[in-house]
Scaffold this motif. Structure first.
Motif, PDB file in Angstrom:
ATOM      1  N   TYR A 181      82.262  23.091 111.693  1.00  0.00           N
ATOM      2  CA  TYR A 181      81.693  22.375 112.633  1.00  0.00           C
ATOM      3  C   TYR A 181      81.770  20.900 112.042  1.00  0.00           C
ATOM      4  CZ  TYR A 181      80.569  26.092 115.702  1.00  0.00           C
ATOM      5  OH  TYR A 181      80.714  27.220 116.471  1.00  0.00           O
ATOM      6  N   LYS A 182      82.215  19.890 112.885  1.00  0.00           N
ATOM      7  CA  LYS A 182      82.134  18.504 112.433  1.00  0.00           C
ATOM      8  C   LYS A 182      80.406  18.110 112.032  1.00  0.00           C
ATOM      9  CE  LYS A 182      86.094  16.041 114.102  1.00  0.00           C
ATOM     10  NZ  LYS A 182      86.794  15.328 115.311  1.00  0.00           N
ATOM     11  N   ALA A 183      80.473  17.606 111.133  1.00  0.00           N
ATOM     12  CA  ALA A 183      78.997  16.844 111.172  1.00  0.00           C
ATOM     13  C   ALA A 183      78.835  15.947 111.776  1.00  0.00           C
ATOM     14  CB  ALA A 183      79.024  16.419 109.340  1.00  0.00           C
ATOM     15  N   PRO A 184      77.656  15.779 112.441  1.00  0.00           N
ATOM     16  CA  PRO A 184      77.203  14.634 113.457  1.00  0.00           C
ATOM     17  C   PRO A 184      77.319  13.321 112.855  1.00  0.00           C
ATOM     18  CG  PRO A 184      75.348  15.766 112.938  1.00  0.00           C
ATOM     19  CD  PRO A 184      76.447  16.593 112.335  1.00  0.00           C
ATOM     20  N   THR A 185      77.879  12.440 113.448  1.00  0.00           N
ATOM     21  CA  THR A 185      77.650  10.916 112.878  1.00  0.00           C
ATOM     22  C   THR A 185      76.350  10.199 113.159  1.00  0.00           C
ATOM     23  OG1 THR A 185      80.071  10.554 112.569  1.00  0.00           O
ATOM     24  CG2 THR A 185      78.847   8.634 112.734  1.00  0.00           C
ATOM     25  N   VAL A 186      75.716   9.539 112.351  1.00  0.00           N
ATOM     26  CA  VAL A 186      74.401   9.107 112.791  1.00  0.00           C
ATOM     27  C   VAL A 186      74.537   7.506 112.732  1.00  0.00           C
ATOM     28  CG1 VAL A 186      71.843   9.100 112.600  1.00  0.00           C
ATOM     29  CG2 VAL A 186      73.193  11.149 111.978  1.00  0.00           C
ATOM     30  N   GLY A 187      74.486   6.898 113.899  1.00  0.00           N
ATOM     31  CA  GLY A 187      74.437   5.481 113.821  1.00  0.00           C
ATOM     32  C   GLY A 187      73.136   4.773 113.609  1.00  0.00           C
ATOM     33  N   ILE A 188      73.006   3.785 112.859  1.00  0.00           N
ATOM     34  CA  ILE A 188      71.791   3.089 112.442  1.00  0.00           C
ATOM     35  C   ILE A 188      71.646   1.728 112.912  1.00  0.00           C
ATOM     36  CG2 ILE A 188      70.872   5.049 110.778  1.00  0.00           C
ATOM     37  CD1 ILE A 188      71.503   3.298 108.570  1.00  0.00           C
ATOM     38  N   VAL A 189      70.701   1.305 113.563  1.00  0.00           N
ATOM     39  CA  VAL A 189      70.393  -0.103 114.048  1.00  0.00           C
ATOM     40  C   VAL A 189      69.148  -0.437 113.286  1.00  0.00           C
ATOM     41  CG1 VAL A 189      70.129  -1.571 116.099  1.00  0.00           C
ATOM     42  CG2 VAL A 189      71.611   0.622 116.314  1.00  0.00           C
ATOM     43  N   ILE A 190      69.287  -1.454 112.422  1.00  0.00           N
ATOM     44  CA  ILE A 190      67.891  -1.840 111.946  1.00  0.00           C
ATOM     45  C   ILE A 190      67.471  -3.330 112.638  1.00  0.00           C
ATOM     46  CG2 ILE A 190      66.862  -2.795 109.708  1.00  0.00           C
ATOM     47  CD1 ILE A 190      68.027   0.024 109.648  1.00  0.00           C
ATOM     48  N   ASN A 227      73.836  15.802 105.310  1.00  0.00           N
ATOM     49  CA  ASN A 227      75.144  16.357 105.071  1.00  0.00           C
ATOM     50  C   ASN A 227      75.727  15.655 106.682  1.00  0.00           C
ATOM     51  OD1 ASN A 227      75.561  17.690 102.726  1.00  0.00           O
ATOM     52  ND2 ASN A 227      74.459  19.417 103.745  1.00  0.00           N
ATOM     53  N   ALA A 228      75.195  14.592 106.894  1.00  0.00           N
ATOM     54  CA  ALA A 228      75.927  14.087 108.233  1.00  0.00           C
ATOM     55  C   ALA A 228      76.592  12.713 107.721  1.00  0.00           C
ATOM     56  CB  ALA A 228      74.666  13.664 109.217  1.00  0.00           C
ATOM     57  N   GLU A 229      77.319  12.365 108.797  1.00  0.00           N
ATOM     58  CA  GLU A 229      78.032  10.955 108.621  1.00  0.00           C
ATOM     59  C   GLU A 229      77.226   9.696 108.948  1.00  0.00           C
ATOM     60  OE1 GLU A 229      80.939  10.951 106.907  1.00  0.00           O
ATOM     61  OE2 GLU A 229      80.943  12.997 107.009  1.00  0.00           O
ATOM     62  N   VAL A 230      77.259   8.555 108.271  1.00  0.00           N
ATOM     63  CA  VAL A 230      76.444   7.434 108.852  1.00  0.00           C
ATOM     64  C   VAL A 230      77.507   6.395 109.295  1.00  0.00           C
ATOM     65  CG1 VAL A 230      76.581   6.228 106.606  1.00  0.00           C
ATOM     66  CG2 VAL A 230      74.612   5.894 108.198  1.00  0.00           C
ATOM     67  N   PHE A 231      76.889   5.596 110.508  1.00  0.00           N
ATOM     68  CA  PHE A 231      77.658   4.469 110.766  1.00  0.00           C
ATOM     69  C   PHE A 231      76.579   3.414 111.066  1.00  0.00           C
ATOM     70  CE2 PHE A 231      78.601   1.456 114.665  1.00  0.00           C
ATOM     71  CZ  PHE A 231      79.641   1.111 114.178  1.00  0.00           C
ATOM     72  N   SER A 232      76.437   2.168 110.402  1.00  0.00           N
ATOM     73  CA  SER A 232      75.547   1.436 110.270  1.00  0.00           C
ATOM     74  C   SER A 232      76.008  -0.024 111.001  1.00  0.00           C
ATOM     75  CB  SER A 232      74.849   1.383 108.781  1.00  0.00           C
ATOM     76  OG  SER A 232      73.969   0.036 108.930  1.00  0.00           O
ATOM     77  N   VAL A 233      75.279  -0.329 112.030  1.00  0.00           N
ATOM     78  CA  VAL A 233      75.658  -1.868 112.400  1.00  0.00           C
ATOM     79  C   VAL A 233      74.978  -2.752 111.744  1.00  0.00           C
ATOM     80  CG1 VAL A 233      75.951  -0.889 114.853  1.00  0.00           C
ATOM     81  CG2 VAL A 233      73.783  -1.833 114.209  1.00  0.00           C
ATOM     82  N   GLY A 234      73.929  -2.389 110.814  1.00  0.00           N
ATOM     83  CA  GLY A 234      73.061  -3.275 109.786  1.00  0.00           C
ATOM     84  C   GLY A 234      72.147  -3.919 110.715  1.00  0.00           C
ATOM     85  N   ILE A 240      69.934   5.876 115.804  1.00  0.00           N
ATOM     86  CA  ILE A 240      68.536   5.695 115.322  1.00  0.00           C
ATOM     87  C   ILE A 240      68.276   4.340 115.126  1.00  0.00           C
ATOM     88  CG2 ILE A 240      67.133   5.913 113.542  1.00  0.00           C
ATOM     89  CD1 ILE A 240      68.343   8.245 112.399  1.00  0.00           C
ATOM     90  N   THR A 241      67.185   3.716 115.721  1.00  0.00           N
ATOM     91  CA  THR A 241      66.905   2.405 115.602  1.00  0.00           C
ATOM     92  C   THR A 241      65.532   2.314 114.477  1.00  0.00           C
ATOM     93  OG1 THR A 241      65.404   2.342 117.459  1.00  0.00           O
ATOM     94  CG2 THR A 241      67.416   1.302 117.808  1.00  0.00           C
ATOM     95  N   SER A 242      65.539   1.574 113.737  1.00  0.00           N
ATOM     96  CA  SER A 242      64.129   1.280 113.062  1.00  0.00           C
ATOM     97  C   SER A 242      63.672  -0.001 113.271  1.00  0.00           C
ATOM     98  CB  SER A 242      64.804   1.418 111.561  1.00  0.00           C
ATOM     99  OG  SER A 242      64.028   0.620 110.719  1.00  0.00           O
ATOM    100  N   GLY A 243      62.121   0.177 113.855  1.00  0.00           N
ATOM    101  CA  GLY A 243      61.634  -1.042 113.943  1.00  0.00           C
ATOM    102  C   GLY A 243      61.751  -1.438 115.589  1.00  0.00           C
ATOM    103  N   GLY A 244      61.115  -2.335 116.036  1.00  0.00           N
ATOM    104  CA  GLY A 244      61.132  -2.700 117.559  1.00  0.00           C
ATOM    105  C   GLY A 244      60.791  -1.831 118.395  1.00  0.00           C
ATOM    106  N   ALA A 245      60.021  -0.717 118.067  1.00  0.00           N
ATOM    107  CA  ALA A 245      59.480   0.353 119.126  1.00  0.00           C
ATOM    108  C   ALA A 245      58.083   0.362 119.201  1.00  0.00           C
ATOM    109  CB  ALA A 245      59.896   1.515 118.176  1.00  0.00           C
ATOM    110  N   SER A 246      57.656  -0.482 118.796  1.00  0.00           N
ATOM    111  CA  SER A 246      56.141  -0.627 119.158  1.00  0.00           C
ATOM    112  C   SER A 246      55.898  -1.377 120.522  1.00  0.00           C
ATOM    113  CB  SER A 246      55.334  -1.426 118.197  1.00  0.00           C
ATOM    114  OG  SER A 246      54.874  -0.892 117.084  1.00  0.00           O
TER     115      SER A 246
END
Lengths: 404, 404
Positions: free
Chosen positions: B174-183, B216-223, B247-253
């Motif tokens: 199975y392909k590992a999922p790609t996790v997109g991150i937005v900081i 063991n997943a892949e990452v795609f970061s928009v920085g 995933i977003t980090s911050g901005g969720a309050s």
């Protein structure tokens, strides 16, 4: 034949003695994950670098709320996270402030947005606010000059986060040892080949490479070497030249074509033991040569994997700078009978399941050391001590999870 | 605000629903390690492919040793591992045979080298040898046509060994999922930068990348994205386009500049929850958009890591084909008092040590969700249930090891 515990002690002593002090390399922060710090990490900054707000709210002077009946402050403007507010807060003034934002000079407390009332630029507060309320103080986590991470620390995700917040983009970590592998056996053919009479495929090289990869070490493989003493000696010496640890698979029994021990004697390696009271895995040898470690592991597939996990993996870990004291073992209640003979410590691969907080071990098939199938069906192992033979359903013995 | 257990259930349901059936790829055997089989593995051979000797010894006909006074057999020649012996064994004959070697036709037993006497080519045996003694039978491990490894199996070192022995050089996993991150956060500066007023370094992007790598997943970061609604929406949509999980980090309050929830509503994402009764980690949102998962995680460093481990990691695992039922938790005896408030499930990072088979939890410092230092000092966590507040030394509660 020495006991398994004694074998582990000897290997541990030798692994620790190897001087790894000058074996480090500078790597990019994300490549340092799961490696071990080879330097103390000093903080060049205070963390946080300023007093900041822990909440969305209003930055105030706590004095302005004390011993007062009606508290009405004048809201000046908004400080967002990332802003730098130059104008200090004066008496009876407030700044609206967001979580993570730097406190203005003069402010010493934050009152949460949910606890106040605002009308145009008037802020109404009906409680006394204490100094430092909702403030994360400068240097609260780390002070400039502190050593938050010490040499020898295993780098996990929070250490990566801490290194990033301290501004470390490149980090010195211990070099992972290189493990040289030498596969012996005239019966071995490449995994791409069709089966011929008398031959089997070279599975051990792949198992070993997988085990080494999971131990975060590097691999140097000389591949299959025919059962020829001169060729084998040459390849073992090549492996020693290129690696920190050398493993041979097969050729370690007592047969006429098992040359490994002869070669170790010839090159004057310091042979520590040549046989261990463990099942599967009796024909396991360990030696030290030129400050490098040597393991002759059995050729039987499951004996090979078992001895790697029990003897080689801890050596790789300690050469990588990882020292683990606690044992992974726990008590397991047997759900089946398991036949075994006294005389060796017996590793029996099983399915471990937790039911109501108790671990139970279920039979997962034939334990022939020639087979991998039972190990493939298992998530754990039970360990029957040397002086005990067969064990019966209901008995409690030690076990652990495998490949975790 | 929903309970942590309920949040996990919802995430689990959604992760399982995602159709991963056609998301597989063919990889080289060693690259399949720690991945999940996307196909049943059939055996095209019998394993072992022939009757073979389990010992160094002599291949004989068991009949020749039965009901006889003096057993003297004629030793013909030697069969080494890898040899193919064409000449069948006849009455009162023996072949010397090495471990792993193919039995000659006519032989049905092997007697160990240690149990016989040999003079010139005479083999003296003083016991009755049973049929199949010391023989590993053709197909004993696996028969041609068997399915020794099923779709959905996690590939560990023994599975690698088994695949190699079956001749599988490339395998569908199975392909590992790609996790997109937005900081998000105007206060964030690059880790290479000197600290400026009001700014802190972007540590969360590095923590997240480390957590994703360990899953063991892949990452795609928009920085880093500035706190600007249009820019943030654009980057979140880009992340959805390139990833299976965002995933977003911050901005969720709940602050004026926390746009994430507004954007989710605008793009008509199916918002499952926006707040969880967990500490650290309350401002955690979860949504589904275009059959992809979305997590808004808190910006506080330790809250971010805690919610990733508790909520995102299980989703990555199940999208990778790994389903785990058993809980990692066990009972821990507290060595210190721990202050806490009722209302949320509280994760307190601690040092867990095992003494005489009992796990003990020691305080490892301030648990402020803004800090990573306590987490760096910890190897485990204790979990104080929602309806319990402070706990005292000597009490027993659930805990687990972290980052294993």
């Amino acid at each position: 034949m020495i006991e398994a515990g004694q074998a582990k002690k000897i290997i541990n002593e030798e692994s620790k003695l190897l001087n790894r002090e000058n074996k480090y390399e500078k790597v990019y922060i994300l490549d340092s994950l799961n490696r071990v710090l080879a330097e103390d990490i000093y903080s060049l900054d205070n963390l946080p670098p300023f007093d900041k707000s822990a909440m969305d709210g209003y930055a105030i002077r706590s004095l302005d709320t004390q011993n007062k009946e009606n508290i009405i402050l004048k809201v000046k403007s908004l400080i967002k996270a990332g802003d730098s507010c130059e104008e200090p807060l004066k008496e009876d003034e407030a700044y609206k402030i967001m979580t993570g934002a730097m406190l203005p000079r003069g402010a010493d407390a934050v009152i949460q947005i949910e606890r106040v009332k605002v009308e145009s630029d008037n802020l109404y507060i009906c409680e006394e606010v204490k100094k430092d309320n909702n403030i994360i103080k400068l240097g609260e986590e780390i002070l400039k000059g502190d050593v938050p991470l010490k040499k020898g620390t295993l780098i996990r995700p929070p250490e990566i986060g801490l290194l990033a917040s301290l501004g470390y983009e490149f980090i010195n970590v211990y070099k992972a040892p290189t493990v040289g592998i030498v596969i012996t056996g005239d019966e071995l053919i490449d995994i791409k080949s069709e089966i011929e009479k008398g031959k089997i495929r070279n599975s051990n090289e792949y198992s070993l490479k997988a085990l080494i990869k999971n131990s975060n070490a590097e691999v140097f493989s000389v591949g299959i070497v025919k059962d020829d003493r001169t060729a084998l000696k040459e390849k073992i010496l090549l492996a020693f030249e290129k690696s920190d640890i050398v493993i041979t698979s097969g050729g370690a029994s007592v047969g006429d074509y098992d040359f490994v021990k002869d070669i170790l004697r010839e090159i004057e390696a310091d042979i520590k033991f040549t046989c261990v009271a463990i099942k599967p895995g009796k024909p396991t040898s360990f030696a030290v040569y030129n400050s490098k470690l040597f393991f002759a592991l059995p050729g039987n597939p499951s004996a090979l994997i078992n001895t790697f996990e029990e003897f080689v993996k801890p050596a790789i870990r300690s050469m990588s700078g990882i020292f683990k004291n606690e044992s992974d073992e726990f008590q397991v209640v047997l759900k089946n009978d398991f036949k075994a003979k006294e005389g060796r410590e017996k590793y029996i691969f099983v399915k471990i399941e937790k039911e109501d907080g108790v671990y139970y071990a279920y039979n997962s098939g034939s334990q022939c050391s020639n087979h991998l199938r039972a190990m493939c069906n298992s998530n754990g192992v039970i360990i029957i001590p040397k002086n005990i033979g067969s064990v019966r359903a209901g008995e409690v013995i030690n076990g652990k999870f495998i490949f975790r």
